[in-house]
Design a protein around this motif. Structure first.
Motif, short mmCIF file in Angstrom:
data_model
loop_
_atom_site.label_atom_id
_atom_site.label_comp_id
_atom_site.label_asym_id
_atom_site.label_seq_id
_atom_site.Cartn_x
_atom_site.Cartn_y
_atom_site.Cartn_z
N LYS A 47 0.82 -1.22 0.00
CA LYS A 47 0.00 0.00 0.00
C LYS A 47 0.85 1.27 0.00
O LYS A 47 0.35 2.34 -0.31
CB LYS A 47 -0.88 0.04 1.24
N LEU A 50 0.80 4.30 -2.61
CA LEU A 50 -0.52 4.42 -3.23
C LEU A 50 -1.46 5.23 -2.35
O LEU A 50 -2.05 6.20 -2.78
CB LEU A 50 -1.11 3.03 -3.50
N SER A 51 -1.60 4.81 -1.09
CA SER A 51 -2.52 5.51 -0.20
C SER A 51 -1.94 5.74 1.19
O SER A 51 -2.53 6.46 1.97
CB SER A 51 -3.82 4.71 -0.08
N VAL A 52 -0.79 5.15 1.48
CA VAL A 52 -0.21 5.23 2.82
C VAL A 52 1.26 5.62 2.71
O VAL A 52 1.97 5.11 1.85
CB VAL A 52 -0.33 3.86 3.54
N HIS A 53 1.69 6.52 3.57
CA HIS A 53 3.10 6.90 3.62
C HIS A 53 3.89 5.84 4.40
O HIS A 53 3.36 5.19 5.30
CB HIS A 53 3.24 8.27 4.29
N ASN A 56 3.81 6.20 8.19
CA ASN A 56 2.50 5.83 8.74
C ASN A 56 2.33 4.31 8.81
O ASN A 56 1.74 3.79 9.76
CB ASN A 56 1.38 6.44 7.91
N ARG A 57 2.84 3.60 7.82
CA ARG A 57 2.76 2.13 7.82
C ARG A 57 3.60 1.54 8.95
O ARG A 57 3.17 0.63 9.64
CB ARG A 57 3.20 1.59 6.46
#
Length: 118
Positions: A47, A50-53, A56-57
């Motif tokens: 991810k 695409l939608s997550v830095h 943050n992951r």
């Protein structure tokens, strides 16, 4: 060159690649070490971007596993990355065992989390 020979060669290489990556992904599972189940062949970071830095992951993984183990493992593609969750283990790595870890790509996120990449 015969097309069936090319297809056979491609199939052998594909099966060998799948077997090798699955073996890598099962390494920590077989040893009972806490880890995220990776998605073949992207690991746990499919991810990211695409939608997550990335940060943050990593924070999400840290929040899910803190308090339940001293270390946890996640994968960036097929590369295992260790998150050290226990403050005593972090102290050992940064002080007592520093000679073994001084060139290992350490990143300290906060005082309670250490990420090691090998």
């Amino acid at each position: 060159m015969d097309i069936s020979l090319i297809i056979l060669g491609f199939t052998v290489i594909l099966l060998w690649s799948i077997f090798t990556i699955k073996k890598k992904y099962n390494y920590f599972k077989d040893r009972g070490i806490l880890h995220l189940k990776p998605y073949w062949p992207l690991g746990n970071f499919w991810k990211v971007g695409l939608s997550v830095h990335f940060i943050n992951r990593v924070n999400e993984i840290y929040r899910n596993f803190r308090g339940s183990a001293k270390i946890c493992v996640f994968y960036i593609f097929t590369i295992p990355v260790y998150i050290i969750l226990d403050i005593e283990v972090i102290k050992n790595i940064l002080v007592k065992d520093f000679e073994s870890f001084h060139d290992r790509g350490m990143k300290i996120k906060n005082e309670m989390m250490l990420i090691l990449s090998f």
